[in-house]
Design an enzyme around this catalytic site. Structure first.
Site, mmCIF file in Angstrom:
data_model
loop_
_atom_site.group_PDB
_atom_site.id
_atom_site.type_symbol
_atom_site.label_atom_id
_atom_site.label_comp_id
_atom_site.label_asym_id
_atom_site.label_seq_id
_atom_site.Cartn_x
_atom_site.Cartn_y
_atom_site.Cartn_z
ATOM 1 N N SER A 1 -9.455 -20.699 41.920
ATOM 2 C CA SER A 1 -10.087 -19.404 41.631
ATOM 3 C C SER A 1 -11.078 -19.013 42.716
ATOM 4 C CB SER A 1 -10.798 -19.455 40.281
ATOM 5 O OG SER A 1 -11.772 -20.475 40.295
ATOM 6 N N ASP A 2 -11.533 -19.993 43.493
ATOM 7 C CA ASP A 2 -12.448 -19.678 44.595
ATOM 8 C C ASP A 2 -12.278 -20.676 45.728
ATOM 9 O OD1 ASP A 2 -13.758 -21.066 42.199
ATOM 10 O OD2 ASP A 2 -15.129 -21.654 43.794
ATOM 11 N N MET B 1 -14.699 -29.315 36.593
ATOM 12 C CA MET B 1 -15.740 -30.005 35.831
ATOM 13 C C MET B 1 -15.270 -30.760 34.583
ATOM 14 S SD MET B 1 -18.732 -27.128 36.324
ATOM 15 C CE MET B 1 -20.051 -28.238 35.877
ATOM 16 N N GLU B 2 -13.965 -30.912 34.387
ATOM 17 C CA GLU B 2 -13.475 -31.506 33.130
ATOM 18 C C GLU B 2 -12.429 -32.609 33.251
ATOM 19 O OE1 GLU B 2 -13.309 -28.116 33.684
ATOM 20 O OE2 GLU B 2 -15.143 -27.563 32.606
ATOM 21 N N ARG C 1 -4.524 -30.140 30.572
ATOM 22 C CA ARG C 1 -5.608 -29.203 30.880
ATOM 23 C C ARG C 1 -5.039 -28.091 31.758
ATOM 24 N NH1 ARG C 1 -10.254 -27.036 32.553
ATOM 25 N NH2 ARG C 1 -10.856 -27.177 34.730
ATOM 26 N N GLY D 1 -10.335 -24.144 29.415
ATOM 27 C CA GLY D 1 -11.761 -24.280 29.143
ATOM 28 C C GLY D 1 -12.297 -23.143 28.285
ATOM 29 N N GLY E 1 -6.696 -25.243 33.860
ATOM 30 C CA GLY E 1 -8.006 -24.734 34.250
ATOM 31 C C GLY E 1 -8.029 -24.087 35.611
ATOM 32 N N SER E 2 -9.243 -23.931 36.127
ATOM 33 C CA SER E 2 -9.406 -23.380 37.472
ATOM 34 C C SER E 2 -10.257 -24.347 38.281
ATOM 35 C CB SER E 2 -10.071 -22.008 37.402
ATOM 36 O OG SER E 2 -11.364 -22.140 36.867
ATOM 37 N N HIS F 1 -16.271 -32.034 15.117
ATOM 38 C CA HIS F 1 -16.377 -30.707 15.732
ATOM 39 C C HIS F 1 -15.168 -29.803 15.498
ATOM 40 C CE1 HIS F 1 -19.105 -33.372 17.968
ATOM 41 N NE2 HIS F 1 -19.897 -32.329 17.974
ATOM 42 N N ARG G 1 -6.513 -12.881 38.697
ATOM 43 C CA ARG G 1 -6.654 -14.144 37.982
ATOM 44 C C ARG G 1 -5.676 -14.199 36.807
ATOM 45 N NH1 ARG G 1 -12.655 -15.361 36.472
ATOM 46 N NH2 ARG G 1 -12.967 -14.798 38.623
ATOM 47 N N ARG H 1 -18.041 -23.225 16.312
ATOM 48 C CA ARG H 1 -18.686 -23.017 17.620
ATOM 49 C C ARG H 1 -17.911 -22.079 18.537
ATOM 50 N NH1 ARG H 1 -22.704 -26.829 19.569
ATOM 51 N NH2 ARG H 1 -23.250 -28.126 17.824
ATOM 52 N N ARG I 1 -9.262 -17.358 26.828
ATOM 53 C CA ARG I 1 -7.962 -17.653 27.451
ATOM 54 C C ARG I 1 -7.047 -18.334 26.426
ATOM 55 N NH1 ARG I 1 -6.348 -16.605 32.089
ATOM 56 N NH2 ARG I 1 -8.454 -16.146 32.757
HETATM 57 N N1 HPA Z 1 -17.005 -25.602 41.146
HETATM 58 C C1 HPA Z 1 -16.905 -26.252 39.988
HETATM 59 N N2 HPA Z 1 -16.023 -25.905 39.056
HETATM 60 C C2 HPA Z 1 -15.215 -24.870 39.303
HETATM 61 C C3 HPA Z 1 -15.285 -24.148 40.493
HETATM 62 C C4 HPA Z 1 -16.221 -24.539 41.467
HETATM 63 O O1 HPA Z 1 -16.323 -23.949 42.538
HETATM 64 N N3 HPA Z 1 -14.346 -23.151 40.436
HETATM 65 C C5 HPA Z 1 -13.752 -23.272 39.243
HETATM 66 N N4 HPA Z 1 -14.261 -24.304 38.552
#
Ligand code: HPA
Length: 231
Positions: free
Chosen positions: A201-202, A178-179, A87, A20, A89-90, A4, A215, A43, A24
Site C-alpha cells: 500500500s506504500d 504489523m501482524e 491473513r 485487519g 493485509g497491506s 473476545h 486500493r 468491539r 474490509r
Molecule cells: N508500516 C507498517 N505497517 C504497514 C505499513 C507500513 O508502512 N503499510 C501497511 N502496513
C-alpha cells in the site's frame, strides 16, 4: 464463545480469511459470500460466515498489531477449532522496485519484538508460513495469472519510527506490516496452518501511496486469490 468472540463454535468455519480492518471484512463478506451472516460484533471486530462457491468460510477482523492478532488468532484456533487462517493485509515496501499494488506472499515473518519470549520463553524471531497453504496459494495465483512476490516480511510493533535496525535487511525482509509474525507463531505452536497475502500500500523509498480507489481494485485481486486458494 470465547473471551473476545461472542458466538457459538458452529458459527465459525474451519477456514478463516483475516483482514485487519473490520470494514474490509464487511466489504468482502457482502461482495463475495452468499448468505453472509454477521456472527460477531463485539468491539466492532466484525466476523461474518457464509458460502464462497459452496465452501463455508469465515471472514474475521484481526485488528492492528500483534497484540490484537494474537488474541483473535489464538481464540479462533484454540476455542473455535479453526484449522487454517489466511491473513489478507497491506504492507509497506522497503525496495523501490517492489511497487504499490504488488502482492507479496509471505514465506517467513521476522520480528524485533519479544512476542515469542512472552508466549513461551523462546527467542524465535523468524517463523515460517504453512508450506501446504503457500503451495495452494502459488498454484491458484498461477491459474489466475496473478503475479506474486514471495519473500520475508518484517512484523513491526511500530507504524511510526525513525530507526531501521540492520537485522531487518539481514533477514531479507521485502517490507513491513504489523501482524503476520503473531499469526504464524501461534499457528506453529498450535499445529495449525497460516499464510499471509499482503498488498503493497506504500513504498517507503519512493513514498508512493495507493489512493483509496486503487486500493479497492487491487485488494480485490488479493481477496479472490485468498478465497480461490481455500476451495
Ligand atoms: N508500516 C507498517 N505497517 C504497514 C505499513 C507500513 O508502512 N503499510 C501497511 N502496513
Amino acid at each position: 464463545m470465547s473471551v473476545h468472540i461472542n458466538t457459538n463454535v458452529e458459527n465459525i468455519a474451519k477456514t478463516v480469511i483475516m483482514p485487519g480492518d473490520p470494514l474490509r471484512v464487511k466489504y468482502i463478506a457482502e461482495k463475495y459470500l452468499t448468505n453472509p451472516v454477521l456472527v460477531n460484533k463485539t468491539r466492532l471486530s466484525l466476523i461474518y460466515t457464509g458460502l464462497y462457491k459452496d465452501k463455508l468460510v469465515t471472514i474475521a477482523t484481526s485488528g492492528m498489531g500483534m497484540p490484537s492478532m494474537g488474541i483473535y488468532a489464538y481464540e479462533l484456533f484454540n476455542d473455535f477449532k479453526v484449522e487454517k487462517i489466511i491473513r489478507l493485509g497491506s504492507c509497506g515496501s522497503y525496495y523501490d522496485e517492489i511497487r504499490v499494488r504488488d502482492i507479496i506472499l509471505v514465506e517467513k515473518a521476522f520480528t524485533l519484538s519479544n512476542f515469542s519470549y512472552q508466549y513461551d520463553k523462546s527467542n524465535i524471531d523468524l517463523v515460517s508460513s504453512s508450506k501446504n497453504l503457500n503451495k495452494k496459494i502459488i498454484e491458484t495465483a498461477m491459474k489466475k495469472n496473478v503475479e506474486l512476490r514471495i519473500g520475508n516480511i518484517n512484523t513491526s510493533d511500530l507504524f511510526y519510527n525513525t530507526y531501521e535496525n540492520p537485522k531487518i535487511k539481514e533477514n531479507f525482509c521485502l517490507g513491513v506490516e504489523m501482524e503476520t509474525f503473531a499469526l504464524f507463531y501461534i499457528a506453529d505452536k498450535l499445529n495449525k496452518e497460516a499464510a499471509s497475502i499482503l498488498t503493497v500500500s506504500d513504498n517507503l523509498v519512493s513514498k508512493e501511496i495507493l489512493s483509496s480507489e486503487e486500493r479497492e481494485k487491487t485488494f480485490d485481486e488479493a481477496i479472490t486469490l485468498a478465497l480461490d486458494s481455500i476451495l
